[in-house]
Scaffold this motif. Structure first.
Motif, short mmCIF file in Angstrom:
data_model
loop_
_atom_site.label_atom_id
_atom_site.label_comp_id
_atom_site.label_asym_id
_atom_site.label_seq_id
_atom_site.Cartn_x
_atom_site.Cartn_y
_atom_site.Cartn_z
N PRO A 198 0.75 -1.41 -0.14
CA PRO A 198 0.09 0.03 0.13
C PRO A 198 0.85 1.27 0.10
O PRO A 198 0.48 2.31 -0.53
N THR A 237 1.65 2.75 -3.43
CA THR A 237 0.53 3.12 -4.42
C THR A 237 0.52 4.77 -4.53
O THR A 237 0.11 5.12 -5.74
N THR A 238 0.50 5.28 -3.60
CA THR A 238 -0.05 6.73 -3.84
C THR A 238 0.86 8.08 -4.29
O THR A 238 0.59 8.84 -4.82
N HIS A 272 -13.98 -7.62 -10.91
CA HIS A 272 -12.70 -7.61 -10.32
C HIS A 272 -11.72 -7.17 -11.30
O HIS A 272 -11.92 -7.45 -12.53
N ARG A 281 -4.08 2.27 -9.86
CA ARG A 281 -5.14 1.66 -9.00
C ARG A 281 -5.42 2.86 -8.17
O ARG A 281 -6.71 2.81 -7.89
N GLU A 282 -4.77 3.72 -7.74
CA GLU A 282 -4.99 5.06 -7.04
C GLU A 282 -5.95 5.81 -7.59
O GLU A 282 -6.97 6.25 -7.32
N ARG A 301 -9.57 4.05 -7.94
CA ARG A 301 -9.98 4.26 -6.89
C ARG A 301 -10.60 5.68 -6.69
O ARG A 301 -12.01 5.53 -6.24
N ILE A 357 -13.52 2.48 -7.91
CA ILE A 357 -13.07 0.86 -8.00
C ILE A 357 -11.74 0.40 -7.24
O ILE A 357 -10.72 1.06 -7.68
N GLU A 358 -11.77 -0.58 -6.62
CA GLU A 358 -10.81 -1.12 -5.94
C GLU A 358 -10.17 -1.99 -6.81
O GLU A 358 -10.42 -3.33 -6.80
N ASN A 373 -6.86 -4.87 -8.01
CA ASN A 373 -5.90 -5.65 -7.16
C ASN A 373 -4.54 -5.69 -7.78
O ASN A 373 -4.55 -5.51 -8.95
#
Ligand SMILES: [Zn+2]
Length: 266
Positions: A48, A51-52, A114, A123-124, A127, A132-133, A135
């Motif tokens: 995690p 990610t950002t 998924h 991914r970020e 979101r 949407i999350e 993986n």
């Protein structure tokens, strides 16, 4: 370290350097004719805290700026999927989900979605933009192979096979998570297309000085093109894995030619 004389498609030790480009060497397999470059991505950990940090304003604007064009293509891809099954309540997996646009369209169409995206920055974005999350674990991970074996009605690989380290493994892993009777949709560039062949011809007659389009078709940068299939190689591969080919759409002559494949797991 991977030994690139070992063919990434047929695994025989018959691959040799064929085209020396500025930033990569294209290997060609003498046994099966597969072409791939001498580069593999090291995968991000998916933790995690990775990610950002890179999704700043500039990155956001860049990704968002590409959405309209990508969205147009992905809406066409969605229509293709809908021609084959009803998405309402269908379990779907989008592999290589990028900024989450296709996952978003699937969700809008009523699917249970998924998505896999190894790059945290996308991914970020998905979101924050679409809620949407996605993986970060790739399709070979135990999470998918054990937790979702034979699970999905639909698996999609839009512009993915040319980017992954080992495309045959990616397809095998996709097969494993597909339900019997489930669907695989994919597209990928086509190597036995006119403009690739013109590049090969130009490379040869110029003694390697002028590879034309070959230079832009491959890149050693992370998550860029590492291999390009001929139609025959791709059809043989999906059938060897166990898929039935339902439809093939491709052109030898269009510049942005692609193979669009619809398959089913019997
Ligand atoms: Zn080979």
């Amino acid at each position: 370290m991977y030994d690139f004389s070992r063919c990434k498609l047929c695994a025989s030790n018959a691959a040799k350097p064929e085209y020396k480009l500025k930033k990569a060497t294209v290997y060609a397999c003498a046994a099966c004719g597969f072409h791939f470059i001498d580069h593999l991505d090291s995968m991000p950990s998916g933790l995690p805290d990775e990610t950002t940090k890179d999704l700043d304003r500039k990155a956001w604007d860049y990704i968002e700026g590409k959405l309209p064009a990508n969205g147009n293509q992905l809406r066409k891809d969605l229509l293709l999927v809908k021609r084959h099954l009803s998405l309402s309540g269908a379990d779907c997996l989008d592999i290589g989900a990028g900024a989450g646009m296709f996952a978003h369209l699937l969700a809008e169409a009523g699917a249970s979605v998924h998505g896999i995206e190894p790059q945290g920055i996308f991914r970020e974005f998905a979101r924050l933009k679409f809620g949407i999350e996605l993986n970060g674990e790739t399709i070979d991970a135990r999470h998918w192979q054990k937790g979702f074996a034979g699970f999905f009605d639909v698996v999609t690989l839009w512009d993915v096979l040319e980017h992954v380290n080992f495309p045959a493994e990616t397809l095998r892993n996709a097969y494993n998570v597909t339900k019997h009777g489930g669907w695989l949709f994919l597209d990928t560039p086509r190597r036995d297309a006119l403009f690739y062949r013109v590049g090969e011809w130009s490379y040869r007659v110029s003694g390697g000085a002028n590879p034309l389009f070959l230079e832009s078709l491959y890149s050693p940068l992370p998550f860029r093109h590492k291999q390009i299939f001929t139609l025959r190689q791709l059809l043989q591969l999906v059938e060897t894995i166990g898929f039935s080919v339902i439809s093939v759409n491709s052109s030898l002559f269009r510049p942005h030619n692609k193979i669009v494949l619809v398959c089913r797991k019997p």
